[in-house]
Motif scaffolding. Structure first.
Motif: not given
Length: 303
Positions: A244-249
């Motif tokens: 979920m890196r892109d969604a979070l950052g």
């Protein structure tokens, strides 16, 4: 908080007021991620999935909604296609929920050449209509890991992620040009944080609980690091935060105004609260976490 929904609000009210307005961004090529967060038994899966007797949840309602197609002077002419992926993160292993059976190690999580994180070997199915979605969704739900605890007869023992990849064709300038954009909506039903004294977990449930609580702890660390502007964000400390890196950052999306990827992510945290004085500390912790996530901004960048 953007909104507060009491027990008098049904599934339809919640969806119409807090979810439907977000779809315009999705249909313009911006990624959208919905996280459902709260203590075990607080109603996260009910919110995301729903039950027939009390109304559908966010996921089935969103899958058939086509409202919100207009923004500024651009208009969505038509959907080209909708695709679906669905997987669970169980004991820090990733399993495809759209296929029967699973190996012992799960699917690998990798990073592409343009630094996008993905689950290798994940099934992606075309969704031609709502009936096809219901069939796929039912299969995925049946394959999810669940178990009984003192607080919930059918407790989710994993984080479940449903991804809908939407491709739409847009007209611009009164039909002078046509562009295509692709966006992704992630619907994340997080397993609940657990107090093992309340759940009465056995040995197997304790192993699951440890993995659940660890990944939720890492999610909290990621949020804290993002808010503090830390030089290192601990995405890799958990499979869930890494995926979920892109969604979070920020990151991802292919909007109609650009052929290159940029920060085009919008994230929403749905905080579920359980009634009862024994959940007081959990409710306070959930609200504090939700308040911290509200201050995160996904800024448009060069990569």
């Amino acid at each position: 908080f953007s909104a507060v929904h009491g027990p008098e609000d049904d599934q339809e009210v919640f969806f119409q007021t807090s979810i439907l307005p977000l779809l315009a961004d999705l249909l313009m090529g911006r990624n959208l991620t919905l996280f459902c967060y709260g203590v075990t038994g607080s109603g996260k899966t009910w919110t995301m999935v729903g039950v027939a007797s009390e109304g559908e949840g966010v996921t089935p309602r969103l899958s058939r909604s086509k409202k919100g197609q207009e923004e500024d002077e651009r208009k969505a002419k038509e959907f080209i296609k909708v695709e679906m992926e669905c997987y669970e993160i169980y004991n820090e292993m990733v399993f495809d929920l759209l296929v029967q059976g699973r190996n012992g190690t799960g699917l690998p999580v990798r990073e592409s050449g343009d630094r996008k994180v993905f689950v290798a070997g994940l099934t992606c199915k075309d969704v031609g209509d709502y009936r096809e979605f219901v069939s796929l969704f039912g299969k995925a739900n049946a394959n999810r890991s669940t178990g009984s605890t003192n607080l919930n007869a059918c407790s989710s023992r994993s984080h479940m992620v449903i991804s809908l990849i939407v491709t739409a064709r847009f007209e611009e300038g009164g039909g002078e040009s046509v562009k295509v954009c692709t966006s992704r909506v992630n619907l994340v039903d997080l397993a609940g944080s657990e107090n093992n004294k309340l759940t009465g977990n056995n040995k197997e449930r304790l192993t699951e609980s440890s993995a659940i609580n660890k990944s939720l702890f890492v999610l909290g660390q990621v949020v804290q690091a993002l808010n503090a502007g830390a030089p290192r964000i601990p995405y890799r400390d958990s499979k869930m935060t890494m995926i979920m890196r892109d969604a979070l950052g920020g990151g991802g999306g292919s909007g109609p105004s650009s052929s290159t990827s940029s920060s085009r992510s919008h994230g929403v945290l749905i905080a579920n609260l359980a009634p009862g004085s024994k959940f007081y500390n959990d409710s306070v912790a959930t609200l504090n976490f939700a308040s911290r996530t509200k201050t995160i901004e996904n800024r448009v960048g060069s990569n």
